[in-house]
Write an enzyme that holds these catalytic residues in place. Structure first.
Site, mmCIF file in Angstrom:
data_model
loop_
_atom_site.group_PDB
_atom_site.id
_atom_site.type_symbol
_atom_site.label_atom_id
_atom_site.label_comp_id
_atom_site.label_asym_id
_atom_site.label_seq_id
_atom_site.Cartn_x
_atom_site.Cartn_y
_atom_site.Cartn_z
ATOM 1 N N CYS A 274 -8.894 -8.078 0.717
ATOM 2 C CA CYS A 274 -8.948 -6.737 1.302
ATOM 3 C C CYS A 274 -10.383 -6.215 1.276
ATOM 4 C CB CYS A 274 -8.017 -5.805 0.557
ATOM 5 S SG CYS A 274 -6.353 -6.446 0.523
ATOM 6 N N THR B 41 0.848 -1.203 0.000
ATOM 7 C CA THR B 41 0.000 0.000 0.000
ATOM 8 C C THR B 41 0.881 1.249 0.000
ATOM 9 O OG1 THR B 41 -1.736 -1.196 1.160
ATOM 10 C CG2 THR B 41 -1.821 1.209 1.261
HETATM 11 N N1 PLP Z 1 -1.252 -4.627 -4.287
HETATM 12 C C1 PLP Z 1 -1.791 -5.835 -4.474
HETATM 13 C C2 PLP Z 1 -1.900 -6.376 -5.860
HETATM 14 C C3 PLP Z 1 -2.226 -6.586 -3.381
HETATM 15 O O1 PLP Z 1 -2.762 -7.794 -3.580
HETATM 16 C C4 PLP Z 1 -2.110 -6.039 -2.090
HETATM 17 C C5 PLP Z 1 -2.625 -6.773 -0.913
HETATM 18 O O2 PLP Z 1 -3.565 -7.558 -1.001
HETATM 19 C C6 PLP Z 1 -1.529 -4.766 -1.943
HETATM 20 C C7 PLP Z 1 -1.120 -4.089 -3.064
HETATM 21 C C8 PLP Z 1 -1.345 -4.152 -0.582
HETATM 22 O O3 PLP Z 1 -0.200 -4.684 0.012
HETATM 23 P P1 PLP Z 1 0.042 -4.565 1.595
HETATM 24 O O4 PLP Z 1 -0.918 -5.507 2.237
HETATM 25 O O5 PLP Z 1 1.473 -4.950 1.786
HETATM 26 O O6 PLP Z 1 -0.186 -3.134 1.947
#
Ligand code: PLP
Length: 463
Positions: free
Chosen positions: A399, A145
């Site tokens: 998410c 993120t």
């Molecule tokens: N980008 C993608 C494609 C993801 O699948 C995710 C998490 O599910 C993220 C970004 C976010 O990553 P993080 O959980 O390390 O913030």
């Protein structure tokens, strides 16, 4: 039902008469081994362990229910690796000294700081090998993120044009919404029904003021791998910056940021058997990115904040193991297991894979992922039914769990709301085994059959 008594524990399990089933008193660890053994040998689907705590009983509790806990011991198969993965034991071991023994602040000049600093430097070298870039181009951060947000907020200003896709993770999509409010024009390019982004659609979206393109390496829901190399060439020809959200591709495909042609690339520890809350970003030398976090001069002033040393060490170990897995056939083996799982599920009527096919042609996907639509089944109900049978899957992007909204990725690929809601994502961990897949293939048809029998659609009672 056979029963086993051990200390204050009583276990009842379906199965044959084993030594443990004679009701003898045995100690707790032996008991655990016996239960695991019986479950592994399929002598019982689950053992019901009733714990009666004598101390609690002596206290004369108000309610008899407080003194009895039931714990279900059954084979559990975790098929939600795209949501998160557990740490590998080697990762835990690598991190262990950095919680207490080498607790120093990597910026301190004394011996404690030096040990921490050395660990961060060594990990930076590992990540440089992982990305195939210079060490100075690796920036540690808190995960995907933050990487996605940094690329977007760090480069775009009012008047700029930004191209991304409608199948990105919300870390990109919500950041895109935010820059629109700040005067940035955004184009969301849609996917083909296969889940692939056509690079020509990116080219068509280009404008003279296009400053940034952001496209994911692998989609979190379908596993479809995007043609980032071709998109990188388009960006280079137009003089635009190119960011890749590689969170779901990291550890599953060969990485080479030069070949991808990107200026920025985000990865996250917890999707590759590393720790949560830590990630890294490749920032090509000379990319004029404004830091999101300001404060100390950490990470060459690109990301302020005391380094999360144990996390960074864990990320480094996970990245090193990921490189090994790509070289030693682990990922190929995983693809074989995913194919077996997919083929087994597709034997059920009214099932189809979402994405992955362009006509008759397979499109490339990550080795661990398949997304399958089940006719006449409600996805959330399937997630719960499978969970009760020991199988953890996701009904869309993890998410978004808790939200009833159908997946934006599947909808963008052209599925209608019902089909999107009736879809499940199976994403295997790299430690998955054949026995895991066989267990899933045993319980999925049972769950589908039961839910279809209850479905108002199947029964024709829906108006
Ligand atoms: N980008 C993608 C494609 C993801 O699948 C995710 C998490 O599910 C993220 C970004 C976010 O990553 P993080 O959980 O390390 O913030």
């Amino acid at each position: 039902m056979n029963s086993i008594t051990a200390g204050s524990r009583l276990i009842r399990a379906k199965g044959s008469r084993s030594a443990a089933s004679q009701g003898r008193r045995i100690n707790r660890s032996v008991l655990r081994i016996v239960v695991d053994f019986m479950v592994a040998r399929n002598q019982c689907d689950k053992a019901i362990v009733s714990v009666v705590d004598p101390a609690q009983r002596a206290k004369k509790l108000d309610s008899p229910y407080n003194s009895i806990r039931e714990m279900h011991v059954m084979r559990r198969v975790y098929c939600d690796a795209n949501a998160t993965t557990p740490l590998l034991p080697e990762v835990v071991e690598a991190m262990r000294p950095y919680w207490m023994e080498h607790f120093g602040n990597a910026s301190s000049i004394h011996i404690h700081g030096q040990a921490a600093h050395r660990a961060v430097d060594q990990t930076r070298e590992t990540l440089a090998r992982f990305f195939k870039c210079r060490e100075a181009e690796v920036v540690f951060n808190s995960g995907g993120t933050e990487g996605d947000n940094t690329a977007i907020f760090g480069l775009l200003r009012a008047g700029d044009h930004f191209i991304t896709t409608s199948i990105e993770h919300s870390a990109v999509l919500r950041a895109a919404d935010r820059v629109v409010e700040r005067g940035v024009a955004v184009t969301f390019v849609g996917p083909q029904p296969s889940g692939l982004i056509d690079p020509m659609d990116i080219l068509r979206a280009m404008r003279p003021e296009t400053r940034l393109i952001s496209v994911m390496l692998a989609n979190n829901e379908t596993g479809v791998l995007q043609p980032v190399g071709e998109i990188g060439k388009i960006a280079a020809q137009a003089g635009a910056f190119f960011h890749i959200d590689a969170v779901q591709g990291a550890g599953k495909v060969e990485f080479d940021v030069r070949r991808f042609g990107c200026h920025l690339c985000s990865i996250s520890g917890h999707k590759m058997h590393g720790p949560k809350g830590v990630g890294a970003m490749y920032v090509r030398r000379g990319t004029p990115i404004e830091p999101m976090m300001v404060g100390g001069s950490h990470e060459r002033r690109q990301r302020a904040g005391t380094e999360n040393v144990p996390g960074i060490v864990g990320l480094g170990k996970a990245a090193a193991l990921a490189m090994e897995s790509l070289a030693d056939g682990t990922i190929e083996r995983l693809a074989g297991l995913r194919d077996r799982l997919e083929a087994g599920i597709l034997e059920l009527s009214g099932t189809r894979v979402n994405g992955g096919f362009d006509g008759d042609k397979r499109v490339p996907r990550t080795a661990n992922t398949t997304n399958i639509a089940f006719d006449q089944v409600e996805g959330e109900a399937m997630v719960i039914a499978l969970d009760l049978k020991g199988v953890a899957v996701s009904g869309g992007s993890a998410c978004h769990s808790g939200s009833a909204e159908p997946s934006h990725v599947l909808m963008a690929m052209g599925l209608d709301k019902n089909a999107a809601r009736a879809s499940l994502r199976f994403s295997l961990m790299k430690t998955a085994t054949e026995a895991d897949v066989e267990h899933v293939l045993k319980v999925v048809p049972e769950a589908v059959e039961r839910l279809r029998a209850l479905s108002p659609v199947a029964a024709g009672t829906l108006g």
